[in-house]
Write an enzyme that holds these catalytic residues in place. Sequence first.
Site, PDB file in Angstrom:
ATOM      1  N   ASP A   1       0.811  -1.224   0.000  1.00 24.78           N
ATOM      2  CA  ASP A   1       0.000   0.000   0.000  1.00 24.78           C
ATOM      3  C   ASP A   1       0.841   1.270   0.000  1.00 24.78           C
ATOM      4  O   ASP A   1       0.325   2.351  -0.249  1.00 24.78           O
ATOM      5  CB  ASP A   1      -0.932   0.016   1.213  1.00 24.78           C
ATOM      6  CG  ASP A   1      -1.977  -1.083   1.140  1.00 24.78           C
ATOM      7  OD1 ASP A   1      -2.345  -1.459   0.011  1.00 24.78           O
ATOM      8  OD2 ASP A   1      -2.392  -1.588   2.190  1.00 24.78           O
TER       9      ASP A   1
ATOM     10  N   TYR B   1      -5.218 -10.821  -5.421  1.00 21.87           N
ATOM     11  CA  TYR B   1      -3.933 -11.251  -4.840  1.00 21.87           C
ATOM     12  C   TYR B   1      -2.825 -11.412  -5.878  1.00 21.87           C
ATOM     13  O   TYR B   1      -1.647 -11.415  -5.514  1.00 21.87           O
ATOM     14  CB  TYR B   1      -4.098 -12.581  -4.091  1.00 21.87           C
ATOM     15  CG  TYR B   1      -4.861 -12.498  -2.792  1.00 21.87           C
ATOM     16  CD1 TYR B   1      -5.139 -11.269  -2.193  1.00 21.87           C
ATOM     17  CD2 TYR B   1      -5.298 -13.639  -2.151  1.00 21.87           C
ATOM     18  CE1 TYR B   1      -5.851 -11.202  -1.008  1.00 21.87           C
ATOM     19  CE2 TYR B   1      -6.003 -13.582  -0.946  1.00 21.87           C
ATOM     20  CZ  TYR B   1      -6.280 -12.357  -0.382  1.00 21.87           C
ATOM     21  OH  TYR B   1      -6.974 -12.284   0.798  1.00 21.87           O
TER      22      TYR B   1
END
Lengths: 418, 418
Positions: A141, A295
Amino acid sequence: MANGTLLYAQSGGVTAVINATASAVITTARARRVKVLAARNGILGALREDLIDTSKEPLASIRALAHTPGGAFGSCRVKLKSLEADRARYERLLEVFRAHDVRWFLYNGGNDSADTALKVSRLAAEYGYPLTCIGVPKTIDNDLAVTDCCPGFGSAAKYTAVSVRECALDVAAMADTSTKVFVYEAMGRHAGWLAAAAGLAGQGPNDAPHIILFPERPFDEAMFFAEVKKTVERVGYCVVVASEGIHTADGTFVADAGAGKDAFGHTQLGGVASHLAARVKDTLGYKVHWTLPDYLQRSARHIASKTDLDQALAVGKAAVDYALKGMNATMPVIQRTADAPYRWKIVPANLEDIANHEKTMPAGFLRKDGFGITAAARRYLEPLIRGESPPPYGRDGLPKYVVLKNVAVKKKLAKFEG
Amino acid sequence: MANGTLLYAQSGGVTAVINATASAVITTARARRVKVLAARNGILGALREDLIDTSKEPLASIRALAHTPGGAFGSCRVKLKSLEADRARYERLLEVFRAHDVRWFLYNGGNDSADTALKVSRLAAEYGYPLTCIGVPKTIDNDLAVTDCCPGFGSAAKYTAVSVRECALDVAAMADTSTKVFVYEAMGRHAGWLAAAAGLAGQGPNDAPHIILFPERPFDEAMFFAEVKKTVERVGYCVVVASEGIHTADGTFVADAGAGKDAFGHTQLGGVASHLAARVKDTLGYKVHWTLPDYLQRSARHIASKTDLDQALAVGKAAVDYALKGMNATMPVIQRTADAPYRWKIVPANLEDIANHEKTMPAGFLRKDGFGITAAARRYLEPLIRGESPPPYGRDGLPKYVVLKNVAVKKKLAKFEG
């Protein structure tokens, strides 16, 4: 052999290179003759006294971690609360540390993990237990404070930019009679770092991605439709990259628009890309396709960034150095010293300055119209996806990823209920 | 310089290596001093007399096509009907060919394209126009008859197997406190070739993918739930790969289960993975995640299979050879001569034996329980994903894909309305 044990744990969502950090931690500690245990499934393993003896793994396996995605010892999504609210669990950690003579605790994760490491170090001081706690940065992130960037982000960013460039070529070839609007959903609930990285896939106004949607700007459907239409009419097709976290001005997540129950009472899962694609189809009538890499974007070690890998290794090595020097409550972070040529070094930062802070994208990284990135963003992002470091491949055409034996250490304490 | 022009066109969904075939066609023809035109957007370009002069592209660009995904001249989804039903369009093709002295027509596509090439060749014979029509195989669906495999499939298969292995490592690391069931949606409306390729990602019963769902077997939700539950209880998590084309015994596509309109009259797009994930969540209560790679799986040139690339180049070269030898109405196909070590050669096949046939997966490739692949399938599939041939990367960390100039040839005919 130094006295005491070093305990390493992985935390939160795993990345393509967190195991590279683990590899550097273990090889560095081994070279210094320090015993390394790993907690199985992150902090849970420490609480459960479920510890792994890394000395049972051959050096070749530990080295192979550097090219293996996922989390080799297991990770978890568990956040400890304040020292007051979660005191029993913090004390249990100290109890386990004491039982296994843990003198150095390396916690590899994001903001929450930095916070946990900080609190453990405070409690240890309170009890007079000699412990050095080190946070080791990791997150796709890219939202950790102080550090210039986060190990894990560069590889996910490279996956994103490469994938967007590739699927854009596909859409361009088919647009005359098939898909005209393609929507790519990037991870990023609070900050649009990965969506921004998609912007590296193209340069000019006609290059994909033509539209990027950031959580930093309120989503306005009418303006979005207008931009899609304009792009299709000018370029012939339109590639959109949307952060999963985009929301309207009132704070409603766009991803939740399609979520809920259907007529049969069955769950409908949300999703930004499928929702936007459906709305474009309904409103503008274009043929649409969309992708949700999920993912895949954070585990794609096969397309890892060399810069990212180098930094993941460097923070692992520095973490052991800092630990053995007793630099308690610190984190090795990446400091950028130059953009061109890109230069960086590892420096220590205080966990206090990192824990529970969140780095958002600078406003100057977003174009005025909110649909793209600026030259400043490009300057920041581009070095992070630079360089390739593919894993070795087997005769079977697949990457040779290692799976560790993960031999458990014999328990010494009673079971912990908490 | 041979008399006459060779016309090359791309058809249907593009792949990671169809441009490699184009590269081989053009370089082989150039070496034989044959002029090559390309139809813009496939057969539409031929009908519209929208032709591209490939001699305007430098050799370096043509060579770079070998590592560039997408369709460099554009492709299309247009199927010509029978000679009787679509006579005007077939005649238009001949008219365009005559105007530009096209003596060799190479049509790079799947079943439909083989059929079109065959019909054009018949019409040319009927009119006494000297034309050699060659089909050139391409499809990620691997459903072309006669050929052992199809260029484009091996690379998509490699992408699938690698991606599933990678995301499975991610899920394994997080399963204790997070996602327990992960669903990967593979392309394949009629045949489960790509889903089968995912089976290469693991070997033993505990390796991902734990469950593969094929369109060749009716989907039974109760049996699926039972298998998911059993897997999670045994392994701790479950990775499911589902073909987009799975359907229940009555023929209903599972992907359509979530499609339709919501309460606001807004379109809901379908999708196998999101539907299965939601049902698992509702029924078994597990935390789920899912991925829909969509076009990423067929444009991922960065993870192309070397075998696939070699075959894509070989059919391109052979197509020109066959054309110049006047081997009308043929297609260069791949013949497997040995499994271990894998050996193959290019041989000519009659378009008549290929057009409108569809190769399905042999029943012996599916495990008895229908949830996995057999050793025979593995023997067939594994060589197709073998070997790596990454594109060159730039200083910016991105693959150096080429975009051609695509200079149009001056039109000689009136506009065609049809």
